[in-house]
Design an enzyme around this catalytic site. Structure first.
Site, short mmCIF file in Angstrom:
data_model
loop_
_atom_site.label_atom_id
_atom_site.label_comp_id
_atom_site.label_asym_id
_atom_site.label_seq_id
_atom_site.Cartn_x
_atom_site.Cartn_y
_atom_site.Cartn_z
N PRO A 1 0.79 -1.14 0.07
CA PRO A 1 -0.14 0.07 -0.02
C PRO A 1 0.88 1.19 -0.09
O PRO A 1 2.00 1.44 0.53
CB PRO A 1 -0.85 0.01 1.31
CG PRO A 1 -0.17 -1.14 2.11
CD PRO A 1 0.99 -1.64 1.42
N GLU A 2 0.54 2.14 -0.86
CA GLU A 2 1.00 3.52 -0.76
C GLU A 2 -0.12 4.60 -0.31
O GLU A 2 -1.14 4.12 0.12
CB GLU A 2 1.43 3.92 -2.20
CG GLU A 2 2.40 2.82 -2.83
CD GLU A 2 2.83 3.17 -4.18
OE1 GLU A 2 2.89 4.32 -4.45
OE2 GLU A 2 3.17 2.50 -5.12
#
Length: 260
Positions: A2-3
């Site tokens: 995840p960013e």
DNA sequence: TATAATGTTAGACT
DNA sequence: AAGTCTAACATTAT
């Protein structure tokens, strides 16, 4: 995995559920996470995001900080009883349901009363990035602009997928030294960073392999990827061929003919 | 079997 | 000294 957009997605979803909920029970299923003390019996007051960190503010002035690293996911399960999904590493039970950290590679971290790391020079690219500020930070740094964008001490939240997509949208070669970009080029980078990240948030993240939101749903931003993981495919802007190179041990995808 | 995967960081260089 | 690069972390999937 995840960013910023994926963590923002989780944050928004958790905000609809957790505030006011009491922590009933915590189960640590992976000893790498260490011990977690002082949370049971307390109430969630707020859920926030800082860069790629998710922060759960707890009554009594505590903050639990979660970082999903490469393969972490959060999953909300209505009942609080097993079976839990494969690779479940942490379970936090509330009256309304159970929050589960799923993390095959076991890089994720969960800490209470964090030694809150120093904030990034650019705290959050959502809602506006100053091109002048970026240029000022880049002035003394010669490293490739792609790894500049991904440095969490400089800018909070941009990771590999979005760094590649931002530089494509800005028409800039990822290998360029950061200090060499013109003011006009930084303006493009700033503008495209916000645009790319905001669209990804609106799409609830990018699911290229295993990203799922809190309720197990895929995002839809993968439909908008222009270069990431598209080596050998045709550039939709110029018809050239997308290439993959390695920078800092990570894959970089770009179009050599329209990114200069 | 070798390689790569949406991240960070300690330690070694320059 | 500040900036930069590499290896390592653990596991799965191709």
């Amino acid at each position: 995995m995840p960013e910023l957009p994926e963590v923002e997605t989780l944050c928004r979803q958790l905000k609809t559920i957790l505030p006011g909920e009491e922590i009933l029970r915590i189960e640590i299923l992976d000893a790498r996470l260490g011990t977690i003390e002082g949370l049971v019996g307390r109430r969630v007051e707020a859920v926030k995001r800082r860069g790629k960190f998710l922060q759960i503010c707890i009554s009594g002035g505590l903050t639990a900080e979660l970082h999903l690293r490469m393969s972490g996911r959060l999953f909300w399960q209505k009942g609080g009883v097993p079976p839990f999904p494969s690779y479940s590493r942490l379970v936090i039970a509330f009256p309304a349901g159970t929050l589960i950290l799923i993390d095959p590679r076991r890089f994720a971290t969960f800490t209470v009363q964090p030694v809150s790391s120093a904030p990034a020079l650019v705290e959050d690219p959502l809602g506006g990035l100053s091109a002048r500020r970026l240029r000022e930070i880049a002035r003394t740094r010669r490293r490739p602009v792609k790894s500049f964008l991904m440095d969490q001490r400089l800018i909070a939240g941009i990771g590999n997928i979005y760094a590649c997509e931002i530089l494509f949208a800005a028409g800039i070669d990822p290998r360029r030294p950061s200090s060499g970009l013109s003011p006009a080029e930084w303006r493009k980078v700033a503008k495209m960073s916000v645009a790319i990240l905001e669209r990804a948030v609106a799409c609830r993240g990018t699911t290229v392999s295993d990203w799922r939101d809190l309720f197990g749903c895929s995002g839809t931003n993968q439909d908008h990827l222009a270069v990431y993981a598209r080596q050998g495919e045709i550039c939709r802007r110029c018809g050239g061929k997308i290439e993959r190179i390695t920078q800092g041990g990570r894959g970089t995808w770009f179009c050599p003919s329209c990114q200069q």
